[in-house]
Scaffold this motif. Structure first.
Motif, mmCIF file in Angstrom:
data_model
loop_
_atom_site.group_PDB
_atom_site.id
_atom_site.type_symbol
_atom_site.label_atom_id
_atom_site.label_comp_id
_atom_site.label_asym_id
_atom_site.label_seq_id
_atom_site.Cartn_x
_atom_site.Cartn_y
_atom_site.Cartn_z
ATOM 1 N N LEU A 227 0.811 -1.224 0.000
ATOM 2 C CA LEU A 227 0.000 0.000 0.000
ATOM 3 C C LEU A 227 0.842 1.272 0.000
ATOM 4 N N PHE A 251 -6.786 8.863 1.669
ATOM 5 C CA PHE A 251 -7.093 7.479 1.317
ATOM 6 C C PHE A 251 -8.100 6.947 2.320
ATOM 7 N N ARG A 252 -9.271 6.597 1.824
ATOM 8 C CA ARG A 252 -10.352 6.122 2.691
ATOM 9 C C ARG A 252 -10.591 4.647 2.438
ATOM 10 N N PRO A 253 -10.730 3.837 3.487
ATOM 11 C CA PRO A 253 -11.071 2.430 3.274
ATOM 12 C C PRO A 253 -12.406 2.329 2.536
ATOM 13 N N SER A 254 -12.492 1.387 1.640
ATOM 14 C CA SER A 254 -13.727 1.225 0.900
ATOM 15 C C SER A 254 -13.873 -0.248 0.531
ATOM 16 N N PHE A 255 -14.691 -0.517 -0.451
ATOM 17 C CA PHE A 255 -14.896 -1.916 -0.832
ATOM 18 C C PHE A 255 -14.957 -2.051 -2.341
ATOM 19 N N GLU A 260 -8.362 -6.040 -1.734
ATOM 20 C CA GLU A 260 -8.491 -6.219 -0.283
ATOM 21 C C GLU A 260 -7.121 -6.000 0.332
ATOM 22 N N PRO A 261 -6.877 -5.000 1.099
ATOM 23 C CA PRO A 261 -7.779 -3.897 1.423
ATOM 24 C C PRO A 261 -8.085 -3.026 0.199
ATOM 25 N N SER A 262 -9.235 -2.353 0.281
ATOM 26 C CA SER A 262 -9.660 -1.452 -0.784
ATOM 27 C C SER A 262 -9.691 -0.025 -0.259
ATOM 28 N N LEU A 263 -9.372 0.907 -1.128
ATOM 29 C CA LEU A 263 -9.352 2.306 -0.716
ATOM 30 C C LEU A 263 -9.977 3.175 -1.792
ATOM 31 N N GLU A 264 -10.588 4.260 -1.342
ATOM 32 C CA GLU A 264 -10.980 5.300 -2.285
ATOM 33 C C GLU A 264 -10.085 6.487 -2.009
ATOM 34 N N MET A 292 -5.071 -3.433 -2.671
ATOM 35 C CA MET A 292 -4.207 -4.578 -2.926
ATOM 36 C C MET A 292 -5.037 -5.624 -3.674
ATOM 37 N N HIS A 294 -6.970 -8.649 -4.662
ATOM 38 C CA HIS A 294 -7.546 -9.664 -3.787
ATOM 39 C C HIS A 294 -6.890 -11.024 -4.051
ATOM 40 N N PHE A 311 -0.883 -4.381 -6.359
ATOM 41 C CA PHE A 311 -2.014 -3.476 -6.191
ATOM 42 C C PHE A 311 -2.545 -3.049 -7.549
ATOM 43 N N THR B 26 -15.745 8.307 8.183
ATOM 44 C CA THR B 26 -15.250 8.319 6.807
ATOM 45 C C THR B 26 -13.889 7.632 6.713
ATOM 46 N N GLY B 29 -13.859 3.810 6.714
ATOM 47 C CA GLY B 29 -14.531 3.119 5.628
ATOM 48 C C GLY B 29 -16.043 3.216 5.660
ATOM 49 N N THR B 164 -20.755 0.529 2.009
ATOM 50 C CA THR B 164 -20.286 -0.368 0.946
ATOM 51 C C THR B 164 -21.000 -1.714 1.106
ATOM 52 N N LEU B 413 1.420 -6.611 3.185
ATOM 53 C CA LEU B 413 0.456 -6.033 2.246
ATOM 54 C C LEU B 413 0.323 -4.519 2.371
ATOM 55 N N SER B 414 0.531 -4.004 3.579
ATOM 56 C CA SER B 414 0.267 -2.573 3.744
ATOM 57 C C SER B 414 1.533 -1.738 3.846
ATOM 58 N N GLU B 460 -7.044 -5.772 6.141
ATOM 59 C CA GLU B 460 -7.881 -4.598 5.907
ATOM 60 C C GLU B 460 -8.501 -4.089 7.203
#
Lengths: 360, 800
Positions: A227, A251-255, A260-264, A292, A294, A311, B26, B29, B164, B413-414, B460
């Protein structure tokens, strides 16, 4: 003696009186031609005594020289006058308009220009450009990207379908450029660094949605990309693309099913009446989604998620073009209105390069 | 998902300000889409009494009111409301107040010559309802001077999050509070749910005939309830998020839906006949609670009694067995439904209910029975009654999930180093159970997190709660790979083609990939395999086989707007079939009216309407720019049916490789496209261009310059009109390929002086001697051979 001088005076007078080159030539012939008056005088020298010849000769030659010089001078004057006269006649109305240069009249669509900008930026970071077909299978557009059958996330895509084939399968118009990622992962072994620009489709239409739009996605697969790298690449991209010294990004967590993880990602901007400025202001504007890849997607594409990682990100080319260049209405992109193209389009020689500037 | 701050505080012990909570939501998530902080917005509005209301001397509809604001002397306000009267209690706002319903900030004003120092407000002006018929008319006992929002209970901030689809657990306020507590925003209040003892056996049995659609079902009867309006707090809560309070029993189910993400259904037991069966639909017509009738089929799950369908499972209850104020015995249902079936049914019937929203995301299976207990408790509190025991059919829990989790997966991963203790804390707050020691631990996933399956999901969870902002930007090394071009051949051709055409004064259009079926057919398409099953519009139904239809239509639209002379091009995909290899990149262009390649529009130097040669020049330019060697290109007469048969050409590299076509549009094609000419077009397929041979060096071949001057000779031939200039040129060229370096056509004449059916074609032949100056005799000899060869190949005779 005086006859000689008289002749000279007379000839010089005639030379001065000649108003064109023909008249001057007549004077020359009459004076210096075989039967000319000065030639006649010169001919008399042979019959003279040496003493007489000495004095007369000098005088006659002086006359000849004077006449010759006067002829030359007059000729130059007349020539110059004739040229002046010709030039005075030869006029153009230079205010008449000329045809516009073709290369100035033509236009490149903002979508092509922005795609070239993206290409310049990501090629510099070592990314290749991958492409794939618009007509896709359900497998590549959804299943391998970890959209379970019947999942609401599939429905959110408002997919255009073709009619089912005899075997029950049905093709669709890709709803995102992600199937190009699938194709790339299936064809290539990591490390992979590609961006996938292309046309995408969803059956949705309003002021901000058109049934056809454009996306660019990026994909990195190797053994260590995380990330932090993703954030860095996107920050570098935003600075380069929006041509600002710094951008504030959120960067906001999202789906998304495929990350996974997902960000907007939002970027900070100032929105005034007609313009948006980046790198300042209070507003947040969403510009892309990322995350990243999935593990299921990696597995579905024949890549071991415990060895490889990576990613991906995706954004609307239309959208970032609108943001950067202040284009108010997405629908106008596909109207081919020459007034719009003329105003918002780019000149063919405005080729975006990192060396010369993307938009300068 | 909508909720209020006070509702959140039922589940979260927190003193954090609303703005901070919203930001945190926010950033973990749960994106806050809207924060409606009514308390802040309505703070300046106070309760006031109208002391007097006199007619304005200069306006029939206005009144001049003296208003007691509870502070200082009375204030003069000019008011236009028809209901303004002396003695009424209403809402006042002074100068400087922002009026949300009008989007203005109030000042001291003068209205028709009378000063006005504030405003009496309507509900619409406060944006609390659409009512703008008059100013708010409050009860006489409303406390003058107090904040209106406090008195009216309107000061609860409303938060709407854009949930979501993976976060089913946050379709209830409790789940949202849990996330916030993990993110250090307070302590989760989780007192647990007590079992309520059944006083008698539930008289209604449940049979699940479709277990694939209904994994579990719980039911209980409560006898002797008194239904009616629910308590004020519940009504206010529902109203604040836009739900209409109905009656206590129904309000309780709505409360459970939003409080716990646990939709329930209540049946009026008196209107249920016999036992309940969960089964597939059988083509019934079903009258639902929204007053509409739906046609049910066997993909849908229903709850039926002995009379018929009483509820559309997990989506909406039925009108026939709905609870009313008359209900005395209530059956409370808490069930589990297959997510995909719920989504499919909801979509098919077009029902977007709060229940569907939750069931298609997946509710917590372990909360099926506790949810029923909690609802029972509320029913007993609000409506009294005696509960039965609970009957459960199917399962009342989900599958256990335990994930082997290497701790360093977070870093892998992060890129973020999170200490194990913090990982454990975060997961613990979220309801995960972490067991074992580093480096690999076991993580048990809570029943409400059906979205968590693997290691990446746990990463995540950790990263979103500790904060993505903590992930450090890490430069991405470019590596030592050589700097090679990254564009493929077709990508390069595409971008060069665009610039080449734009440089020929054309404008780049981007038109739809789909066209009307008739248009597709006109250009050789219209195959059923390329027709969309669900086009967005009838005229966007088929994948385009050509770009010309879109471009001609666009050109005509411009003409209709008053821009007749347009030159448009597009470089984009065309579809000859539905396989990837059937998709090609075409470069196409149209020119209309006076948009000639030599200059557009009327001009004092002269202007000409577009001809096929403009399109030919465009086509050749784009091909050459895209990399075709000019000498390889052949042009032969004729083209596809959409072009004028006598004024069109085909460009090819040998007959096997047709690159494209150009010409005047066929009048019938123009008519079919609803366009008017003159209009010329070309289309070439960039994929058909042969790849250039790879060269070992970038060096250009050596330039060979002859020291001898070239010689040019002109010939004018009379040939039949049908004879092709290219044949004449080729004949001349063939005489001596070494010596003849160029053949140009410099004149074409038909008409007076030339026999009918013939034309005069004049060519200039350039001879380039290589090793000596040519003698007149040698030149004449070549000329004689040229004349003979042209005569032989074309029947042409030298013009006398």
């Amino acid at each position: 003696m005086s006859a000689t001088f008289n002749l000279q005076d007379e000839l010089l007078r005639q030379i001065a009186a000649a108003t064109d080159e023909a008249a001057l030539e007549a004077v020359r012939v009459a004076a210096l031609g075989k039967k000319g008056s000065v030639s006649a005088l010169l001919a008399t020298l042979g019959k003279m005594s040496p003493d007489e010849r000495k004095t007369q000769g000098a005088a006659i030659n002086a006359v000849k020289d004077a006449v010759t010089a006067a002829l030359a001078a007059r000729k130059e004057t007349l020539k110059s006058a004739a040229l002046d006269a010709r030039l005075a006649r030869e006029t153009l109305d230079v205010t008449l308009p000329v045809r516009e240069t073709a290369a100035e009249a033509g236009r490149i669509h903002p979508l092509s220009q922005v795609t070239d900008e993206l290409t310049a930026i990501f090629a510099d970071m070592g990314f290749a450009i991958a492409e794939g077909p618009d007509i896709e299978t359900d497998d590549y557009n959804f299943t391998r990207l970890n959209f379970p059958e019947g999942h609401p996330a599939r429905e959110m895509h408002d997919t255009f379908f073709f009619n089912p084939k005899e075997d029950g399968s049905r093709l669709l118009l890709r709803t995102h450029t992600s199937p190009v990622q699938v194709r790339t992962m299936l064809e290539k072994t990591p490390p992979i660094r590609v961006i996938c620009p292309g046309r995408t489709y969803r059956c949705d239409s309003d002021q901000t949605h058109t049934p056809m739009f454009h996306q660019v996605e990026g994909l990195v697969i190797d053994k260590g990309s995380h990330l932090g790298h993703l954030k860095w690449i996107l920050a570098e991209f935003c600075k380069a693309f929006f041509e600002v010294d710094h951008v504030n990004m959120r960067f906001r967590p999202s789906f998304f099913p495929f990350t996974e993880p997902s960000l907007e990602v939002d970027i900070q901007c100032r929105r005034d009446k007609d313009e948006i400025r980046f790198g300042e202001g209070e507003d947040w504007l969403e510009i892309l989604g990322c995350g990243m890849v999935h593990p299921n997607v990696l597995r579905n594409c024949g890549i071991d998620p415990d060895i490889y990682q990576g990613f991906a990100w995706g954004m609307g080319i239309d959208r970032i073009a609108m943001l950067k260049y202040g284009l108010p209405d997405l629908r106008a992109f596909f109207d081919a209105d020459v007034r719009w193209l003329n105003h918002y389009g780019f000149r063919p020689l405005d080729f975006p390069t990192l060396a010369g500037g993307l938009s300068t | 998902m909508k909720f209020t701050l006070s509702w959140l505080k039922d589940h979260l012990d927190t003193d954090e300000p609303i703005a901070k909570l919203a930001d945190k939501l926010t950033m973990i998530g749960l994106e806050v889409e809207q924060l409606d902080d009514k308390a802040k917005l309505l703070a300046p509005f106070t309760i006031a009494r109208v002391i007097s209301a006199e007619q304005h001397h200069n306006a029939d509809r206005l009144r001049v009111c003296m208003v007691d604001t509870g502070e200082g002397p009375p204030v003069q306000v000019v008011c236009g409301a028809p209901n303004a009267r002396a003695g009424m209690t209403s809402v006042f706002s002074g100068p400087g107040t922002f009026i949300p319903g009008k989007n203005i900030t109030l000042g001291v004003g003068s209205i028709r010559g009378v000063e006005s120092r504030g405003m009496l407000c309507s509900a619409a002006e406060l944006q609390i309802s659409d009512d703008h018929d008059g100013i708010l008319d409050l009860p006489a006992d409303a406390p003058v001077g107090a904040r209106y929002a406090d008195w009216a209970g309107l000061n609860d901030a409303v938060i709407e999050i854009n949930l979501t689809p993976n976060r089913a657990d946050c379709t209830g306020v409790h789940g949202i509070a849990r996330d916030l507590s993990a993110a250090d925003m307070g302590k989760l209040k989780d007192p647990g749910i007590k079992q309520i003892k059944g006083e008698f056996p539930c008289p209604v049995a449940v049979k699940i005939e479709a277990p694939e659609l209904c994994p579990g079902f719980a039911l209980r009867l409560v006898r002797g309830v008194r239904n009616g309006p629910s308590p004020q707090w519940l009504q206010q809560r529902l109203a604040a998020i836009g739900l209409r309070p109905i009656n206590a029993l129904v309000d309780i189910t709505n409360f459970m839906t939003f409080d716990r993400g646990r939709p329930l259904h209540v049946f009026d037991a008196a209107r249920v006949t016999g036992n309940l069966t969960v089964r597939r639909g059988r083509g019934e017509q079903f009258l639902a609670l929204d007053g509409r009738t739906y046609a049910l089929d066997d993909t849908m799950c229903v709850i039926a009694d002995e009379r018929g369908v009483e509820s559309l499972a997990g989506i909406m209850g039925g009108e026939a067995s709905g609870c009313s104020d008359a209900t005395t015995d209530v059956l409370i249902e808490s069930a589990l439904w297959d997510e995909i079936a719920i989504a499919r049914t909801g979509r098919k019937l077009g029902i977007n209910s709060d229940a569907r929203y939750r069931f298609e995301r997946g509710v917590d299976p372990a909360f099926m029975v506790p949810g029923l207990e909690m609802a029972t408790k509320l029913v007993l509190e609000m409506c009294g009654g005696t509960p039965s025991t609970i009957v459960v059919a199917g399962k009342a829990h989900g599958d256990d999930r335990v994930i082997e989790f290497p701790i360093d997966e977070v870093k892998r991963l992060s890129g973020l180093d999170v200490p194990f203790i913090e990982i454990k804390r975060v997961l613990g707050h979220l309801g995960f159970i972490v067991a074992g020691k580093e480096p690999v631990v076991k993580v048990a996933v809570p029943s409400w997190r059906a979205d968590v399956h693997g290691k990446a999901d746990i990463v995540e969870e950790v990263v979103r709660i500790v904060g993505v902002e903590r992930v450090p930007l890490t430069p991405f090394a470019r590596g030592e790979a050589p700097r090679k071009p990254v564009l493929t051949a077709i990508q390069n051709r595409t971008r060069r083609a665009k610039r080449a055409l734009a440089a020929r004064s054309m404008m780049e259009a981007v038109t739809w990939s789909f066209v009307a079926k008739a248009q597709a057919e006109l250009f050789g398409g219209g195959d059923a395999a390329l027709s969309l099953a669900n086009p967005i519009a009838a005229d966007l139904s088929d994948m385009r086989p050509s770009l010309i239809a879109g471009l001609v239509t666009a050109a005509q639209k411009n003409a209709d707007r008053g821009f007749a002379d347009v030159a448009l091009f597009e470089v984009g995909q065309v579809f000859k079939g539905d396989r990837p290899q059937d998709q090609f990149i075409a470069a196409s262009g149209v020119r209309r009216a006076l948009a000639a390649s030599t200059g557009s529009g009327r001009h004092w130097t002269g202007a000409a309407a577009v001809t096929a040669f403009d399109a030919k020049a465009d086509a050749l330019a784009v091909l050459i720019a895209a990399g075709v060697p000019p000498a390889a290109l052949q042009v032969v007469p004729g083209g596809p049916a959409w072009l004028h048969p006598g004024r069109s050409g085909t460009i090819q590299i040998g007959p096997q490789n047709v690159l494209g076509h150009f010409g005047e549009l066929h009048p019938r094609a123009l008519e079919a496209l609803g366009a008017e000419g003159p209009l010329v077009a070309f289309e070439v397929l960039l994929d058909r261009i042969p790849d250039a041979k790879a060269k070992p060096t970038r060096a250009k071949p050596l330039l060979e310059l002859s020291p001898f001057q070239p010689v040019s000779r002109d010939f004018a031939f009379i040939v039949d009109r049908a004879v092709k200039a290219a044949d004449v040129v080729r004949a001349a060229q063939a005489v001596d390929r070494k010596l003849i370096s160029a053949v140009g056509v410099f004149d074409l004449y038909e008409g007076k002086g030339i026999e009918d059916g013939k034309k005069s074609l004049a060519i200039a032949v350039t001879l380039q001697p290589r090793d000596k100056t040519l003698t007149d005799q040698e030149i004449d000899a070549v000329a004689v051979r040229i004349v003979a060869e042209v005569a032989k190949k074309t029947g042409g005779v030298l013009r006398g």
